[in-house]
Scaffold this motif. Sequence first.
Motif, PDB file in Angstrom:
ATOM      1  N   GLY A 195       0.803  -1.216   0.000  1.00  0.00           N
ATOM      2  CA  GLY A 195       0.000   0.000   0.000  1.00  0.00           C
ATOM      3  C   GLY A 195       0.836   1.266   0.000  1.00  0.00           C
ATOM      4  O   GLY A 195       0.597   2.187  -0.792  1.00  0.00           O
ATOM      5  N   THR A 196       1.840   1.332   0.857  1.00  0.00           N
ATOM      6  CA  THR A 196       2.612   2.564   0.989  1.00  0.00           C
ATOM      7  C   THR A 196       3.533   2.820  -0.206  1.00  0.00           C
ATOM      8  O   THR A 196       3.681   3.963  -0.637  1.00  0.00           O
ATOM      9  N   SER A 197       4.136   1.769  -0.744  1.00  0.00           N
ATOM     10  CA  SER A 197       4.989   1.979  -1.912  1.00  0.00           C
ATOM     11  C   SER A 197       4.146   2.386  -3.119  1.00  0.00           C
ATOM     12  O   SER A 197       4.577   3.207  -3.938  1.00  0.00           O
ATOM     13  N   SER A 198       2.951   1.836  -3.226  1.00  0.00           N
ATOM     14  CA  SER A 198       2.057   2.248  -4.309  1.00  0.00           C
ATOM     15  C   SER A 198       1.662   3.703  -4.185  1.00  0.00           C
ATOM     16  O   SER A 198       1.451   4.401  -5.184  1.00  0.00           O
ATOM     17  N   TYR A 199       1.593   4.191  -2.961  1.00  0.00           N
ATOM     18  CA  TYR A 199       1.185   5.576  -2.773  1.00  0.00           C
ATOM     19  C   TYR A 199       2.222   6.558  -3.311  1.00  0.00           C
ATOM     20  O   TYR A 199       1.886   7.699  -3.632  1.00  0.00           O
ATOM     21  N   VAL A 200       3.473   6.134  -3.424  1.00  0.00           N
ATOM     22  CA  VAL A 200       4.469   7.007  -4.064  1.00  0.00           C
ATOM     23  C   VAL A 200       4.015   7.352  -5.477  1.00  0.00           C
ATOM     24  O   VAL A 200       4.108   8.508  -5.922  1.00  0.00           O
ATOM     25  N   LEU A 201       3.499   6.354  -6.198  1.00  0.00           N
ATOM     26  CA  LEU A 201       3.007   6.588  -7.560  1.00  0.00           C
ATOM     27  C   LEU A 201       1.753   7.458  -7.536  1.00  0.00           C
ATOM     28  O   LEU A 201       1.597   8.356  -8.365  1.00  0.00           O
ATOM     29  N   VAL A 202       0.854   7.192  -6.566  1.00  0.00           N
ATOM     30  CA  VAL A 202      -0.353   8.008  -6.436  1.00  0.00           C
ATOM     31  C   VAL A 202       0.003   9.462  -6.146  1.00  0.00           C
ATOM     32  O   VAL A 202      -0.562  10.388  -6.729  1.00  0.00           O
ATOM     33  N   ALA A 203       0.945   9.677  -5.225  1.00  0.00           N
ATOM     34  CA  ALA A 203       1.335  11.030  -4.840  1.00  0.00           C
ATOM     35  C   ALA A 203       1.967  11.781  -6.004  1.00  0.00           C
ATOM     36  O   ALA A 203       1.698  12.969  -6.214  1.00  0.00           O
ATOM     37  N   THR A 204       2.821  11.104  -6.764  1.00  0.00           N
ATOM     38  CA  THR A 204       3.460  11.751  -7.909  1.00  0.00           C
ATOM     39  C   THR A 204       2.434  12.124  -8.969  1.00  0.00           C
ATOM     40  O   THR A 204       2.441  13.237  -9.505  1.00  0.00           O
ATOM     41  N   LEU A 205       1.547  11.192  -9.269  1.00  0.00           N
ATOM     42  CA  LEU A 205       0.509  11.453 -10.251  1.00  0.00           C
ATOM     43  C   LEU A 205      -0.413  12.577  -9.786  1.00  0.00           C
ATOM     44  O   LEU A 205      -0.740  13.487 -10.565  1.00  0.00           O
ATOM     45  N   SER A 206      -0.815  12.548  -8.522  1.00  0.00           N
ATOM     46  CA  SER A 206      -1.689  13.595  -7.998  1.00  0.00           C
ATOM     47  C   SER A 206      -1.000  14.955  -8.035  1.00  0.00           C
ATOM     48  O   SER A 206      -1.618  15.971  -8.382  1.00  0.00           O
ATOM     49  N   GLY A 207       0.279  14.989  -7.659  1.00  0.00           N
ATOM     50  CA  GLY A 207       1.004  16.259  -7.684  1.00  0.00           C
ATOM     51  C   GLY A 207       1.064  16.858  -9.074  1.00  0.00           C
ATOM     52  O   GLY A 207       0.865  18.062  -9.258  1.00  0.00           O
ATOM     53  N   ALA A 208       1.312  16.011 -10.079  1.00  0.00           N
ATOM     54  CA  ALA A 208       1.338  16.500 -11.451  1.00  0.00           C
ATOM     55  C   ALA A 208      -0.034  17.016 -11.875  1.00  0.00           C
ATOM     56  O   ALA A 208      -0.150  18.038 -12.565  1.00  0.00           O
ATOM     57  N   LEU A 209      -1.089  16.332 -11.459  1.00  0.00           N
ATOM     58  CA  LEU A 209      -2.445  16.769 -11.798  1.00  0.00           C
ATOM     59  C   LEU A 209      -2.778  18.103 -11.141  1.00  0.00           C
ATOM     60  O   LEU A 209      -3.418  18.969 -11.750  1.00  0.00           O
ATOM     61  N   TYR A 210      -2.330  18.291  -9.897  1.00  0.00           N
ATOM     62  CA  TYR A 210      -2.519  19.588  -9.237  1.00  0.00           C
ATOM     63  C   TYR A 210      -1.777  20.685  -9.988  1.00  0.00           C
ATOM     64  O   TYR A 210      -2.304  21.783 -10.195  1.00  0.00           O
ATOM     65  N   GLY A 211      -0.525  20.397 -10.369  1.00  0.00           N
ATOM     66  CA  GLY A 211       0.260  21.397 -11.084  1.00  0.00           C
ATOM     67  C   GLY A 211      -0.359  21.804 -12.402  1.00  0.00           C
ATOM     68  O   GLY A 211      -0.173  22.938 -12.864  1.00  0.00           O
ATOM     69  N   LEU A 212      -1.125  20.904 -13.014  1.00  0.00           N
ATOM     70  CA  LEU A 212      -1.789  21.185 -14.290  1.00  0.00           C
ATOM     71  C   LEU A 212      -3.258  21.585 -14.116  1.00  0.00           C
ATOM     72  O   LEU A 212      -3.960  21.767 -15.116  1.00  0.00           O
ATOM     73  N   SER A 213      -3.712  21.699 -12.873  1.00  0.00           N
ATOM     74  CA  SER A 213      -5.108  22.061 -12.574  1.00  0.00           C
ATOM     75  C   SER A 213      -6.111  21.091 -13.202  1.00  0.00           C
ATOM     76  O   SER A 213      -7.169  21.490 -13.685  1.00  0.00           O
ATOM     77  N   GLN A 214      -5.782  19.806 -13.177  1.00  0.00           N
ATOM     78  CA  GLN A 214      -6.671  18.773 -13.699  1.00  0.00           C
ATOM     79  C   GLN A 214      -7.617  18.314 -12.575  1.00  0.00           C
ATOM     80  O   GLN A 214      -7.511  17.222 -12.026  1.00  0.00           O
ATOM     81  N   TRP A 215      -8.585  19.191 -12.267  1.00  0.00           N
ATOM     82  CA  TRP A 215      -9.399  18.988 -11.070  1.00  0.00           C
ATOM     83  C   TRP A 215     -10.297  17.761 -11.159  1.00  0.00           C
ATOM     84  O   TRP A 215     -10.498  17.060 -10.159  1.00  0.00           O
ATOM     85  N   ARG A 216     -10.864  17.482 -12.312  1.00  0.00           N
ATOM     86  CA  ARG A 216     -11.755  16.324 -12.411  1.00  0.00           C
ATOM     87  C   ARG A 216     -11.004  15.018 -12.196  1.00  0.00           C
ATOM     88  O   ARG A 216     -11.525  14.079 -11.573  1.00  0.00           O
ATOM     89  N   SER A 217      -9.792  14.949 -12.704  1.00  0.00           N
ATOM     90  CA  SER A 217      -8.994  13.745 -12.494  1.00  0.00           C
ATOM     91  C   SER A 217      -8.638  13.567 -11.016  1.00  0.00           C
ATOM     92  O   SER A 217      -8.661  12.446 -10.485  1.00  0.00           O
TER      93      SER A 217
END
Length: 424
Positions: free
Chosen positions: A128-150
């Motif tokens: 679970g925790t190692s997978s969250y590294v991928l979730v966190a990176t993906l979420s951070g990129a989406l925030y930086g691009l203002s991809q709110w629906r995603s």
Amino acid sequence: MTSQAPVDQPARRGAPLIIAATVIAGIAGYAVTFLVLRFVGAAAYAVFAAFWAAMYLIVGGVSGVQQEIARATHPIAFGSRNRPNKARNFALITAGALFVLILVTSPAWAPFVFRADGEALVVPLAVGTSSYVLVATLSGALYGLSQWRSIFLMIITDGLLRLIFVLIVFIFTRDILWIAWAAALPLPLTIALLWRFIRPGLVGRSELDVGYRDLTWNVARTVLASISTAALVSGFPLILAVAGKSASATYVGHLIFAITITRAPLIVTVMALQSFFVVHFRENGRSSGRTLGLALGVLLLGGVLLATLAWWIGPSILNWLFGESGGIGSEFVTILVISSAMVAGLTVTGSAVLARSRHFVYSFGWVMAAITTILLMSLPIALTVRIESALLAGPVVGLLFHCVWLGWYARRHSASDVPQQMKG
């Protein structure tokens, strides 16, 4: 003015979506903890709560990756990047390293943290925790691009999957190990299920403003701050489980559940908006002071109202949940709510500091808060007094440090603007 409009408008659309997703995921999280308590009992719940706290202590620390990726991600024209995706490569290496680190070090801490079933709970924790590294990176990129629906979809998918999996497990068993797997698997599955939807708006459309060396150094500091954040929030039940090992398991289970359900409404909502605040403060430097003041004012008002409500009906709700309050009175519940408002405020001030790329100041405020909390929890005094003191003093120390620095920063830059204004 015109250059900021494209940022402000998406931001106004983004906040309601993130808050709505957080409410949905929060309700699902409440349901999970309530169902586990009801189905397995307070003593067994304390074991699950230790796993839950350990997982979200690490997840909370890894969320520092999300904060830095959100700060560093900037949109680019599709197809204009001719270099490898630094964020993706960083995430894969970091996830693998974390997975191995948890497995290799587990013999030293798992029996102490989880007591019974220590070794078995390590594997779902690592997955679970190692997978969250991928979730966190993906979420951070989406925030930086203002991809709110995603982002909205990622938050609610993770929360709802966890609730569904736990309900399915309860049909067949009450085994804590299977419940732990039900809590951990939604993290990797969220990416797998949503990638097809997220990919078109993300791949080839962003770039980081730092290289691997600076990214690693910045992430190290934001992760340090996030570990401290997690110690104050999701990891606090783990600290309590260790500090209260001499108390009855039922009483500790009641305390953990009371802390979880009482502090979550303010803290979880604001922490879900942390990357949003970072990007908003970064893109709207001159108006960020007003946003900061407004956010802190809303938290102050909300904290007062919720604390009053907690004093009035808190023990009655606990009586209904537990059959007995277990000695948890109005004063304790009120302190939990006040503490949550202060931690939420520390999250907002930390976002304002990080948006100015002051990673050390951001980290130091959270670290001071965490150290204060842990030191107070280790004092040889009554357990309830330790909890109350730690929950109040920790966030106060960090909040004061961030506020003092932000005030100094605002005065310094306001003074530096005067000659430019006079020249104009």
